[in-house]
Design an enzyme around this catalytic site. Structure first.
Site, PDB file in Angstrom:
ATOM      1  N   ASP A  52       0.849  -1.187   0.000  1.00  0.00           N
ATOM      2  CA  ASP A  52       0.000   0.000   0.000  1.00  0.00           C
ATOM      3  C   ASP A  52       0.883   1.234   0.000  1.00  0.00           C
ATOM      4  O   ASP A  52       2.061   1.175   0.365  1.00  0.00           O
ATOM      5  CB  ASP A  52      -0.928   0.023   1.219  1.00  0.00           C
ATOM      6  N   GLN A  53       0.292   2.310  -0.422  1.00  0.00           N
ATOM      7  CA  GLN A  53       0.982   3.601  -0.386  1.00  0.00           C
ATOM      8  C   GLN A  53      -0.046   4.668  -0.080  1.00  0.00           C
ATOM      9  O   GLN A  53      -1.224   4.519  -0.382  1.00  0.00           O
ATOM     10  CB  GLN A  53       1.679   3.893  -1.705  1.00  0.00           C
TER      11      GLN A  53
END
Length: 95
Positions: free
Chosen positions: A77-78
């Site tokens: 994820d970012q």
């Protein structure tokens, strides 16, 4: 020797492209987690954006691994944080 099933816990075209550069066979599977709910919980507990991204990646990985016990699962994820606010996905409009 038994081959290992590799699963990317994401339907993201960007992440799929990155992993495909390794030239190893893998499949993509959506985790179907409620990312916004997880973000709200982590934010309420004053976790940093880095910790929230790590928590989301772990939640995605665990959700997919639960259904694929023999596979190796990659979660990722970012987040984008600006002036103390975590911004939504590029296609999401927030008031």
């Amino acid at each position: 020797m038994k081959s290992v099933q590799l699963i990317l816990a994401s339907e993201s075209a960007y992440r799929r492209e990155l992993l495909s550069r390794l030239a190893v066979p893998f499949e993509c599977q959506s985790s179907n987690i409620d990312e916004e709910e997880i973000k709200r919980k982590f934010t309420a507990q004053q976790f940093s954006p880095t910790q929230i991204a790590q928590g989301l990646a772990l939640a995605k990985c665990q959700a997919v691994a639960k259904e694929n016990k023999e596979a190796t699962v990659i979660g990722s994820d970012q987040l984008v944080e600006w002036k103390g606010n975590i911004l939504g996905k590029p296609h999401t409009i927030h008031a």
